[in-house]
Design an enzyme around this catalytic site. Sequence first.
Site, PDB file in Angstrom:
ATOM      1  N   ASP A 170       0.854  -1.193   0.000  1.00  0.00           N
ATOM      2  CA  ASP A 170       0.000   0.000   0.000  1.00  0.00           C
ATOM      3  C   ASP A 170       0.889   1.243   0.000  1.00  0.00           C
ATOM      4  O   ASP A 170       1.749   1.390   0.877  1.00  0.00           O
ATOM      5  CB  ASP A 170      -0.887  -0.001   1.248  1.00  0.00           C
ATOM      6  N   LYS A 174      -0.861   9.927   0.762  1.00  0.00           N
ATOM      7  CA  LYS A 174      -0.907  11.228   1.435  1.00  0.00           C
ATOM      8  C   LYS A 174       0.295  11.362   2.376  1.00  0.00           C
ATOM      9  O   LYS A 174       0.601  10.427   3.128  1.00  0.00           O
ATOM     10  CB  LYS A 174      -2.191  11.357   2.249  1.00  0.00           C
ATOM     11  N   PHE A 243      -2.900  -5.944 -13.965  1.00  0.00           N
ATOM     12  CA  PHE A 243      -2.895  -4.553 -13.506  1.00  0.00           C
ATOM     13  C   PHE A 243      -1.639  -3.827 -14.004  1.00  0.00           C
ATOM     14  O   PHE A 243      -1.698  -2.716 -14.526  1.00  0.00           O
ATOM     15  CB  PHE A 243      -2.937  -4.545 -11.974  1.00  0.00           C
ATOM     16  N   GLU A 244      -0.527  -4.530 -13.894  1.00  0.00           N
ATOM     17  CA  GLU A 244       0.747  -3.918 -14.255  1.00  0.00           C
ATOM     18  C   GLU A 244       0.839  -3.740 -15.779  1.00  0.00           C
ATOM     19  O   GLU A 244       1.308  -2.708 -16.258  1.00  0.00           O
ATOM     20  CB  GLU A 244       1.840  -4.866 -13.766  1.00  0.00           C
TER      21      GLU A 244
HETATM   22  C1  LIG Z   1      -1.903  -2.904  -2.404  1.00  0.00           C
HETATM   23  S1  LIG Z   1      -2.119  -4.522  -1.838  1.00  0.00           S
HETATM   24  C2  LIG Z   1      -1.027  -5.415  -2.919  1.00  0.00           C
HETATM   25  C3  LIG Z   1      -1.353  -6.844  -2.989  1.00  0.00           C
HETATM   26  C4  LIG Z   1      -0.475  -7.726  -3.872  1.00  0.00           C
HETATM   27  N1  LIG Z   1       0.881  -7.834  -3.357  1.00  0.00           N
HETATM   28  C5  LIG Z   1      -0.477  -7.254  -5.302  1.00  0.00           C
HETATM   29  O1  LIG Z   1       0.602  -7.003  -5.852  1.00  0.00           O
HETATM   30  O2  LIG Z   1      -1.565  -7.144  -5.892  1.00  0.00           O
HETATM   31  C6  LIG Z   1      -1.226  -4.580  -0.294  1.00  0.00           C
HETATM   32  C7  LIG Z   1      -1.678  -5.714   0.611  1.00  0.00           C
HETATM   33  O3  LIG Z   1      -0.839  -5.762   1.748  1.00  0.00           O
HETATM   34  C8  LIG Z   1      -1.619  -6.125   2.866  1.00  0.00           C
HETATM   35  N2  LIG Z   1      -0.905  -5.670   4.061  1.00  0.00           N
HETATM   36  C9  LIG Z   1      -0.523  -4.413   4.344  1.00  0.00           C
HETATM   37  N3  LIG Z   1       0.141  -4.361   5.495  1.00  0.00           N
HETATM   38  C10 LIG Z   1       0.198  -5.641   5.956  1.00  0.00           C
HETATM   39  C11 LIG Z   1       0.750  -6.227   7.122  1.00  0.00           C
HETATM   40  N4  LIG Z   1       1.405  -5.491   8.040  1.00  0.00           N
HETATM   41  N5  LIG Z   1       0.608  -7.544   7.301  1.00  0.00           N
HETATM   42  C12 LIG Z   1      -0.051  -8.305   6.376  1.00  0.00           C
HETATM   43  N6  LIG Z   1      -0.590  -7.798   5.246  1.00  0.00           N
HETATM   44  C13 LIG Z   1      -0.470  -6.480   5.042  1.00  0.00           C
HETATM   45  C14 LIG Z   1      -2.953  -5.440   2.635  1.00  0.00           C
HETATM   46  O4  LIG Z   1      -4.014  -6.085   3.328  1.00  0.00           O
HETATM   47  C15 LIG Z   1      -3.095  -5.556   1.125  1.00  0.00           C
HETATM   48  O5  LIG Z   1      -3.835  -6.693   0.762  1.00  0.00           O
END
Ligand SMILES: C[S@@+](CC[C@H](N)C(=O)[O-])C[C@H]1O[C@@H](n2cnc3c(N)ncnc32)[C@H](O)[C@@H]1O
Length: 268
Positions: A170, A174, A243-244
């Site tokens: 993520d 912001k 997506f990429e």
């Molecule tokens: C933007 S998504 C990307 C998902 C995937 N790696 C992709 O490339 O499509 C980021 C994911 O990281 C997970 N996430 C964020 N922080 C995390 C944490 N501390 N522990 C486990 N999962 C986490 C979120 O729930 C989310 O599903």
Amino acid sequence: MGGARNDRGAPDGAAGGVRAGEPQEARAPQAQDDRGERDTARHRPIRSFVLRQGRVSNAQQRYYDEMMPKVGIPYADAPLDLDAVFGRTAPKILEIGFGMGETSAAIAAAHPENDYLGIEVHAPGVGSLCKLIAEKGLTNLRIIRHDAVEILRTMIAPASLAGVHIFFPDPWPKVRHHKRRLIQPPLVALLAGRLQTGGYLHCATDWEDYAMQMLAVLSAEPLLENTADGYAPRPDYRPLTKFEQRGLRLGHGVWDVIFRRKVIDTQT
Ligand SMILES: C[S@@+](CC[C@H](N)C(=O)[O-])C[C@H]1O[C@@H](n2cnc3c(N)ncnc32)[C@H](O)[C@@H]1O
């Protein structure tokens, strides 16, 4: 996750109140977060995800219920014996935040010689990866549904990992949310300590300023060295997601940052 560019800016989290098992993450706050900061107003560690309601489809629920007893590892406050978990000695690669798990399942299927441990807090994503594991008959992929930061601290032994994947974390675009980004010096130091000598840490992002942060933070970690001169070319093992591909067609960038744990010369 993995939907549109803006989806990357709207972090997903485990769905509080969803049916797919209870998140195993409801633990007392730690004294200090591994990203190095605390939300002093609420006296809670700052997390890289938000727990929010999310819909779990019937199929995700069914596969979650059927597969998590087989491939899920419950959170525990003690180091895991990873060879015992997988029933063999093989390189162990950990992934933080697998989203819906398409990339994780594709990599595990293409590399039966390695064992993969995927971490995610988001229930629909866990159900989705359970479905892929069942459909592809994968035996080298396990799941923990919990905060990866706590898992690294408590369940992963020092120098036990051959690699770590953090793909499209993520971006928290912001500025006031940048403190929630995963890639910060304390977490990178923790990750570096969990890697074996020569083990790699591979981050990828489609947010340029996060890519710059990744490069700067990993470059500053004394236990790590860059495998490339700056950003790395995408290695073959990381599949190009839909997506990429769409983003690249639209002219958006994707940056891979791949560092290795240094050989520390104890003679000098
Ligand atoms: C933007 S998504 C990307 C998902 C995937 N790696 C992709 O490339 O499509 C980021 C994911 O990281 C997970 N996430 C964020 N922080 C995390 C944490 N501390 N522990 C486990 N999962 C986490 C979120 O729930 C989310 O599903």
